[in-house]
Design a protein around this motif. Sequence first.
Motif, PDB file in Angstrom:
ATOM      1  N   LYS A   7      67.580 -12.805  12.771  1.00 33.34           N
ATOM      2  CA  LYS A   7      67.996 -11.653  11.953  1.00 33.34           C
ATOM      3  C   LYS A   7      68.828 -10.683  12.792  1.00 33.34           C
ATOM      4  CE  LYS A   7      65.536 -12.771   8.323  1.00 33.34           C
ATOM      5  NZ  LYS A   7      66.018 -13.022   7.024  1.00 33.34           N
ATOM      6  N   ALA A   8      69.547  -9.834  12.111  1.00 32.01           N
ATOM      7  CA  ALA A   8      70.366  -8.828  12.790  1.00 32.01           C
ATOM      8  C   ALA A   8      69.481  -7.859  13.562  1.00 32.01           C
ATOM      9  CB  ALA A   8      71.203  -8.058  11.768  1.00 32.01           C
ATOM     10  N   VAL A   9      69.996  -7.358  14.657  1.00 35.94           N
ATOM     11  CA  VAL A   9      69.248  -6.382  15.452  1.00 35.94           C
ATOM     12  C   VAL A   9      69.165  -5.067  14.694  1.00 35.94           C
ATOM     13  CG1 VAL A   9      69.901  -7.440  17.640  1.00 35.94           C
ATOM     14  CG2 VAL A   9      71.289  -5.599  16.723  1.00 35.94           C
ATOM     15  N   GLY A  10      68.214  -4.258  15.084  1.00 41.50           N
ATOM     16  CA  GLY A  10      68.048  -2.963  14.440  1.00 41.50           C
ATOM     17  C   GLY A  10      69.003  -1.935  15.003  1.00 41.50           C
ATOM     18  N   ILE A  11      68.832  -0.717  14.579  1.00 43.66           N
ATOM     19  CA  ILE A  11      69.706   0.373  15.011  1.00 43.66           C
ATOM     20  C   ILE A  11      69.624   0.596  16.522  1.00 43.66           C
ATOM     21  CG2 ILE A  11      68.030   2.211  14.597  1.00 43.66           C
ATOM     22  CD1 ILE A  11      70.481   3.819  13.435  1.00 43.66           C
ATOM     23  N   ASP A  12      68.481   0.213  17.117  1.00 42.75           N
ATOM     24  CA  ASP A  12      68.314   0.365  18.569  1.00 42.75           C
ATOM     25  C   ASP A  12      68.961  -0.772  19.353  1.00 42.75           C
ATOM     26  OD1 ASP A  12      66.616  -1.684  17.902  1.00 42.75           O
ATOM     27  OD2 ASP A  12      64.809  -0.732  18.706  1.00 42.75           O
ATOM     28  N   GLU A  13      69.524  -1.761  18.630  1.00 41.03           N
ATOM     29  CA  GLU A  13      70.224  -2.906  19.213  1.00 41.03           C
ATOM     30  C   GLU A  13      69.329  -3.761  20.105  1.00 41.03           C
ATOM     31  OE1 GLU A  13      73.998  -1.808  20.881  1.00 41.03           O
ATOM     32  OE2 GLU A  13      74.571  -0.682  19.105  1.00 41.03           O
ATOM     33  N   VAL A  14      68.036  -3.769  19.818  1.00 37.38           N
ATOM     34  CA  VAL A  14      67.089  -4.592  20.569  1.00 37.38           C
ATOM     35  C   VAL A  14      66.817  -5.859  19.764  1.00 37.38           C
ATOM     36  CG1 VAL A  14      64.746  -4.730  21.502  1.00 37.38           C
ATOM     37  CG2 VAL A  14      66.029  -2.595  21.652  1.00 37.38           C
ATOM     38  N   THR A  15      67.040  -7.001  20.386  1.00 38.41           N
ATOM     39  CA  THR A  15      66.781  -8.278  19.730  1.00 38.41           C
ATOM     40  C   THR A  15      65.309  -8.662  19.898  1.00 38.41           C
ATOM     41  OG1 THR A  15      67.223  -9.589  21.707  1.00 38.41           O
ATOM     42  CG2 THR A  15      69.120  -9.078  20.284  1.00 38.41           C
ATOM     43  N   LYS A  16      64.887  -9.654  19.153  1.00 39.39           N
ATOM     44  CA  LYS A  16      63.519 -10.146  19.291  1.00 39.39           C
ATOM     45  C   LYS A  16      63.287 -10.647  20.709  1.00 39.39           C
ATOM     46  CE  LYS A  16      60.192 -13.545  17.720  1.00 39.39           C
ATOM     47  NZ  LYS A  16      59.880 -14.665  16.858  1.00 39.39           N
ATOM     48  N   LYS A  17      64.255 -11.353  21.242  1.00 40.95           N
ATOM     49  CA  LYS A  17      64.130 -11.889  22.602  1.00 40.95           C
ATOM     50  C   LYS A  17      63.980 -10.749  23.616  1.00 40.95           C
ATOM     51  CE  LYS A  17      66.345 -14.922  25.927  1.00 40.95           C
ATOM     52  NZ  LYS A  17      67.487 -15.805  26.203  1.00 40.95           N
ATOM     53  N   MET A  18      64.791  -9.720  23.478  1.00 39.04           N
ATOM     54  CA  MET A  18      64.717  -8.577  24.402  1.00 39.04           C
ATOM     55  C   MET A  18      63.357  -7.899  24.286  1.00 39.04           C
ATOM     56  SD  MET A  18      68.572  -7.138  23.668  1.00 39.04           S
ATOM     57  CE  MET A  18      68.328  -5.543  24.381  1.00 39.04           C
ATOM     58  N   TYR A  19      62.890  -7.694  23.073  1.00 39.17           N
ATOM     59  CA  TYR A  19      61.592  -7.059  22.839  1.00 39.17           C
ATOM     60  C   TYR A  19      60.476  -7.883  23.450  1.00 39.17           C
ATOM     61  CZ  TYR A  19      57.950  -4.461  20.410  1.00 39.17           C
ATOM     62  OH  TYR A  19      56.859  -3.687  20.119  1.00 39.17           O
ATOM     63  N   GLY A  20      60.585  -9.205  23.289  1.00 37.78           N
ATOM     64  CA  GLY A  20      59.561 -10.114  23.795  1.00 37.78           C
ATOM     65  C   GLY A  20      59.452 -10.169  25.294  1.00 37.78           C
ATOM     66  N   GLN A  21      60.516  -9.804  26.006  1.00 35.92           N
ATOM     67  CA  GLN A  21      60.471  -9.817  27.471  1.00 35.92           C
ATOM     68  C   GLN A  21      59.437  -8.842  28.007  1.00 35.92           C
ATOM     69  OE1 GLN A  21      64.591  -9.088  28.419  1.00 35.92           O
ATOM     70  NE2 GLN A  21      65.100 -11.264  28.377  1.00 35.92           N
ATOM     71  N   HIS A  22      59.149  -7.808  27.256  1.00 34.30           N
ATOM     72  CA  HIS A  22      58.159  -6.801  27.652  1.00 34.30           C
ATOM     73  C   HIS A  22      57.181  -6.588  26.509  1.00 34.30           C
ATOM     74  CE1 HIS A  22      60.568  -5.946  31.179  1.00 34.30           C
ATOM     75  NE2 HIS A  22      61.619  -5.827  30.385  1.00 34.30           N
ATOM     76  N   LEU A  23      56.774  -7.677  25.890  1.00 33.66           N
ATOM     77  CA  LEU A  23      55.962  -7.596  24.679  1.00 33.66           C
ATOM     78  C   LEU A  23      54.684  -6.796  24.879  1.00 33.66           C
ATOM     79  CD1 LEU A  23      55.687  -8.462  21.751  1.00 33.66           C
ATOM     80  CD2 LEU A  23      54.551 -10.542  22.548  1.00 33.66           C
ATOM     81  N   GLU A  24      53.972  -7.049  25.942  1.00 34.29           N
ATOM     82  CA  GLU A  24      52.702  -6.354  26.156  1.00 34.29           C
ATOM     83  C   GLU A  24      52.917  -4.847  26.374  1.00 34.29           C
ATOM     84  OE1 GLU A  24      49.653  -7.794  25.820  1.00 34.29           O
ATOM     85  OE2 GLU A  24      50.809  -9.534  25.196  1.00 34.29           O
ATOM     86  N   ARG A  25      53.989  -4.492  27.011  1.00 33.82           N
ATOM     87  CA  ARG A  25      54.282  -3.073  27.250  1.00 33.82           C
ATOM     88  C   ARG A  25      54.730  -2.375  25.964  1.00 33.82           C
ATOM     89  NH1 ARG A  25      58.451  -1.946  31.816  1.00 33.82           N
ATOM     90  NH2 ARG A  25      59.811  -2.876  30.280  1.00 33.82           N
ATOM     91  N   ASN A  26      55.493  -3.107  25.154  1.00 27.61           N
ATOM     92  CA  ASN A  26      55.996  -2.532  23.902  1.00 27.61           C
ATOM     93  C   ASN A  26      54.865  -2.356  22.919  1.00 27.61           C
ATOM     94  OD1 ASN A  26      58.660  -2.420  24.736  1.00 27.61           O
ATOM     95  ND2 ASN A  26      59.038  -4.520  24.134  1.00 27.61           N
TER      96      ASN A  26
END
Length: 72
Positions: free
Chosen positions: A53-72
């Motif tokens: 899916k398209a990234v959100g307004i913060d331009e964070v992709t699922k992959k980027m978010y997942g790199q720090h999943l526990e912290r997020n």
Amino acid sequence: MNAQLTWRKEMTTKIDGIGKRASFKIDTVFNYIFNAIDLDSLRESYRLQDGKKAVGIDEVTKKMYGQHLERN
């Protein structure tokens, strides 16, 4: 029933219960629903998200978010 299916059913039941109560008793105030959400449910929710899916307004992709999943 395996543990994952049991967990999903329990999690869905808790969240569905909140949704049903909110629908039928619109004057209900929910002060604390954190007990319906835990780290496993958040991880599972992340896993189920469509990474195409398209990234959100913060331009964070699922992959980027997942790199720090526990912290997020």
